[in-house]
Design a protein around this motif. Structure first.
Motif, PDB file in Angstrom:
ATOM      1  N   MET A 122      52.290  59.353   1.157  1.00 54.78           N
ATOM      2  CA  MET A 122      52.272  57.887   1.267  1.00 54.78           C
ATOM      3  C   MET A 122      52.643  57.241  -0.064  1.00 54.78           C
ATOM      4  SD  MET A 122      48.785  57.320   3.463  1.00 54.78           S
ATOM      5  CE  MET A 122      48.509  58.168   5.016  1.00 54.78           C
ATOM      6  N   VAL A 123      52.049  57.760  -1.155  1.00 56.23           N
ATOM      7  CA  VAL A 123      52.347  57.215  -2.488  1.00 56.23           C
ATOM      8  C   VAL A 123      53.828  57.419  -2.819  1.00 56.23           C
ATOM      9  CG1 VAL A 123      51.900  57.471  -4.957  1.00 56.23           C
ATOM     10  CG2 VAL A 123      49.991  57.506  -3.334  1.00 56.23           C
ATOM     11  N   GLY A 124      54.352  58.603  -2.497  1.00 53.44           N
ATOM     12  CA  GLY A 124      55.759  58.870  -2.758  1.00 53.44           C
ATOM     13  C   GLY A 124      56.668  57.931  -1.990  1.00 53.44           C
ATOM     14  N   SER A 125      56.355  57.684  -0.716  1.00 49.60           N
ATOM     15  CA  SER A 125      57.166  56.767   0.096  1.00 49.60           C
ATOM     16  C   SER A 125      57.095  55.351  -0.449  1.00 49.60           C
ATOM     17  CB  SER A 125      56.685  56.797   1.554  1.00 49.60           C
ATOM     18  OG  SER A 125      57.002  58.032   2.162  1.00 49.60           O
ATOM     19  N   PHE A 126      55.916  54.952  -0.897  1.00 55.60           N
ATOM     20  CA  PHE A 126      55.769  53.600  -1.462  1.00 55.60           C
ATOM     21  C   PHE A 126      56.659  53.447  -2.693  1.00 55.60           C
ATOM     22  CE2 PHE A 126      53.964  50.125  -3.811  1.00 55.60           C
ATOM     23  CZ  PHE A 126      53.562  49.226  -2.825  1.00 55.60           C
ATOM     24  N   LEU A 127      56.676  54.449  -3.556  1.00 48.98           N
ATOM     25  CA  LEU A 127      57.503  54.378  -4.769  1.00 48.98           C
ATOM     26  C   LEU A 127      58.991  54.353  -4.422  1.00 48.98           C
ATOM     27  CD1 LEU A 127      55.588  56.831  -7.125  1.00 48.98           C
ATOM     28  CD2 LEU A 127      55.600  54.330  -7.188  1.00 48.98           C
ATOM     29  N   GLU A 128      59.383  55.128  -3.419  1.00 52.37           N
ATOM     30  CA  GLU A 128      60.793  55.118  -3.008  1.00 52.37           C
ATOM     31  C   GLU A 128      61.190  53.761  -2.430  1.00 52.37           C
ATOM     32  OE1 GLU A 128      62.679  58.831  -1.353  1.00 52.37           O
ATOM     33  OE2 GLU A 128      60.573  59.274  -0.903  1.00 52.37           O
ATOM     34  N   LEU A 129      60.307  53.166  -1.639  1.00 53.62           N
ATOM     35  CA  LEU A 129      60.585  51.829  -1.096  1.00 53.62           C
ATOM     36  C   LEU A 129      60.670  50.796  -2.218  1.00 53.62           C
ATOM     37  CD1 LEU A 129      58.289  51.926   2.052  1.00 53.62           C
ATOM     38  CD2 LEU A 129      60.782  51.766   2.065  1.00 53.62           C
ATOM     39  N   THR A 130      59.827  50.947  -3.224  1.00 54.88           N
ATOM     40  CA  THR A 130      59.872  50.031  -4.375  1.00 54.88           C
ATOM     41  C   THR A 130      61.206  50.143  -5.096  1.00 54.88           C
ATOM     42  OG1 THR A 130      57.464  50.143  -4.649  1.00 54.88           O
ATOM     43  CG2 THR A 130      58.753  49.383  -6.544  1.00 54.88           C
ATOM     44  N   SER A 131      61.725  51.368  -5.180  1.00 52.62           N
ATOM     45  CA  SER A 131      63.033  51.572  -5.805  1.00 52.62           C
ATOM     46  C   SER A 131      64.134  50.872  -5.004  1.00 52.62           C
ATOM     47  CB  SER A 131      63.323  53.068  -5.897  1.00 52.62           C
ATOM     48  OG  SER A 131      64.605  53.297  -6.441  1.00 52.62           O
ATOM     49  N   GLU A 132      64.069  50.945  -3.668  1.00 51.10           N
ATOM     50  CA  GLU A 132      65.046  50.248  -2.827  1.00 51.10           C
ATOM     51  C   GLU A 132      64.904  48.728  -2.995  1.00 51.10           C
ATOM     52  OE1 GLU A 132      67.423  52.192  -0.544  1.00 51.10           O
ATOM     53  OE2 GLU A 132      66.760  53.176  -2.382  1.00 51.10           O
ATOM     54  N   LEU A 133      63.669  48.266  -3.084  1.00 48.78           N
ATOM     55  CA  LEU A 133      63.420  46.834  -3.287  1.00 48.78           C
ATOM     56  C   LEU A 133      64.034  46.355  -4.596  1.00 48.78           C
ATOM     57  CD1 LEU A 133      62.037  44.143  -2.576  1.00 48.78           C
ATOM     58  CD2 LEU A 133      59.964  45.021  -3.664  1.00 48.78           C
ATOM     59  N   ASP A 134      63.926  47.174  -5.650  1.00 47.74           N
ATOM     60  CA  ASP A 134      64.510  46.789  -6.936  1.00 47.74           C
ATOM     61  C   ASP A 134      66.022  46.594  -6.825  1.00 47.74           C
ATOM     62  OD1 ASP A 134      62.170  46.697  -8.373  1.00 47.74           O
ATOM     63  OD2 ASP A 134      62.268  48.786  -9.024  1.00 47.74           O
ATOM     64  N   LYS A 135      66.683  47.439  -6.041  1.00 44.55           N
ATOM     65  CA  LYS A 135      68.131  47.277  -5.848  1.00 44.55           C
ATOM     66  C   LYS A 135      68.431  45.988  -5.094  1.00 44.55           C
ATOM     67  CE  LYS A 135      68.682  51.559  -4.188  1.00 44.55           C
ATOM     68  NZ  LYS A 135      69.340  52.745  -3.606  1.00 44.55           N
ATOM     69  N   ILE A 136      67.616  45.675  -4.091  1.00 49.64           N
ATOM     70  CA  ILE A 136      67.802  44.428  -3.335  1.00 49.64           C
ATOM     71  C   ILE A 136      67.623  43.222  -4.250  1.00 49.64           C
ATOM     72  CG2 ILE A 136      66.810  42.985  -1.509  1.00 49.64           C
ATOM     73  CD1 ILE A 136      66.141  45.636  -0.028  1.00 49.64           C
ATOM     74  N   LEU A 137      66.630  43.283  -5.120  1.00 47.99           N
ATOM     75  CA  LEU A 137      66.384  42.166  -6.040  1.00 47.99           C
ATOM     76  C   LEU A 137      67.549  41.990  -7.015  1.00 47.99           C
ATOM     77  CD1 LEU A 137      62.577  42.617  -6.839  1.00 47.99           C
ATOM     78  CD2 LEU A 137      63.637  40.954  -5.304  1.00 47.99           C
ATOM     79  N   GLN A 138      68.122  43.096  -7.447  1.00 43.79           N
ATOM     80  CA  GLN A 138      69.284  42.997  -8.338  1.00 43.79           C
ATOM     81  C   GLN A 138      70.481  42.379  -7.625  1.00 43.79           C
ATOM     82  OE1 GLN A 138      70.017  46.470 -11.082  1.00 43.79           O
ATOM     83  NE2 GLN A 138      68.249  47.314 -10.013  1.00 43.79           N
ATOM     84  N   LEU A 139      70.657  42.720  -6.344  1.00 47.83           N
ATOM     85  CA  LEU A 139      71.735  42.112  -5.571  1.00 47.83           C
ATOM     86  C   LEU A 139      71.472  40.621  -5.352  1.00 47.83           C
ATOM     87  CD1 LEU A 139      72.407  44.897  -2.916  1.00 47.83           C
ATOM     88  CD2 LEU A 139      73.885  44.252  -4.826  1.00 47.83           C
ATOM     89  N   LEU A 140      70.211  40.274  -5.068  1.00 46.49           N
ATOM     90  CA  LEU A 140      69.846  38.853  -4.931  1.00 46.49           C
ATOM     91  C   LEU A 140      70.151  38.107  -6.219  1.00 46.49           C
ATOM     92  CD1 LEU A 140      68.452  36.467  -3.487  1.00 46.49           C
ATOM     93  CD2 LEU A 140      66.272  37.358  -4.339  1.00 46.49           C
ATOM     94  N   GLN A 141      69.829  38.708  -7.334  1.00 57.98           N
ATOM     95  CA  GLN A 141      70.108  38.111  -8.638  1.00 57.98           C
ATOM     96  C   GLN A 141      71.599  37.838  -8.808  1.00 57.98           C
ATOM     97  OE1 GLN A 141      69.025  40.759 -11.820  1.00 57.98           O
ATOM     98  NE2 GLN A 141      68.483  39.085 -13.202  1.00 57.98           N
TER      99      GLN A 141
END
Length: 236
Positions: A122-141
């Motif tokens: 679960m912790v590993g999946s959460f960290l991977e999702l956070t990494s995907e979120l960071d890419k989305i935020l960079q695209l939003l930026q």
């Protein structure tokens, strides 16, 4: 400089309305006061709060006629704010616009398990999702940086070529929200509904609009046709 308390600033409708007007153009105090339905004393208080938080800056400039200099305000930051509030998550981030940034990324949630048997998974999946979120935020930026630059160019070009501030205010608002009612624009621009309709019809000569049943929005089909016509003319 400390991060402005953006939630406090945006939690008040008058401050949101003042910011909306200031995104269209720099404004002097009496003009801003005429655009919101509170006293000039209240407007001065809200402007002071936003200036203290670093959202606005003020300066004085001589007017076209003899008399005291006017105090102008404009927005002093260029950021996108993102937040999530759920029973399990609360976070927010301010993204600086205009900096070098990511413009292309692959987002793939299918590789991340949606169910995990163990805590570590679960912790590993959460960290991977956070990494995907960071890419989305960079695209939003990146998207918001380009939209911000384009809106600045639209405003400058419209005022240079057409010169009507009220038409520009309608175009600016409709571009931001997608569509707006005549009643909504009447309230926001402090104009009678008939005046809004007249200005929208004038605007339609330069930027195609759909004005129907009290709603105004960009006519994207006619816009594409006119863009195509401009491109064809440029090739001749």
């Amino acid at each position: 400089m400390t991060e402005p308390d953006i939630f406090y600033i945006l939690g008040n409708k008058v401050r949101r309305d003042l910011l909306s007007h200031l995104t269209c153009t720099e404004c002097y105090f009496s003009f801003l006061s005429s655009k919101v339905s509170v006293s000039s004393t209240a407007v001065a208080k809200h402007l002071k709060i936003m200036e203290r938080e670093g959202i606005l800056r003020s300066y004085e400039r001589e007017g076209p006629f003899i008399g005291p200099a006017r105090k102008y305000y404009d927005i002093a930051i260029a950021k996108t704010y993102v937040t999530t509030v759920t029973p399990n998550l609360f976070w927010y981030r301010g993204l600086e616009l205009g900096e070098p940034m990511l413009e292309k990324a692959r987002i793939d949630l299918t590789r991340i398990p949606s169910e995990n048997e163990g805590l570590l998974g679960m912790v590993g999946s959460f960290l991977e999702l956070t990494s995907e979120l960071d890419k989305i935020l960079q695209l939003l930026q990146a998207v918001e940086s380009r939209r911000d630059r384009l809106m600045k160019e639209i405003k400058e070009r419209y005022l240079e070529e057409i010169g009507d501030m009220t038409q520009l205010a309608i175009l600016h608002y409709v571009l931001l929200v997608g569509e707006a009612t005549v009643d909504e624009l009447s309230d926001r621009l402090n104009l009678k509904e008939r005046e809004v309709l007249v200005k929208a019809q004038e605007l339609d000569r330069f930027v195609p609009l759909i004005i129907k049943d009290g709603v105004i929005k960009i006519d994207e089909e006619r816009l594409k046709q006119r863009i195509g016509g401009e491109n064809d003319a440029g090739e001749d």
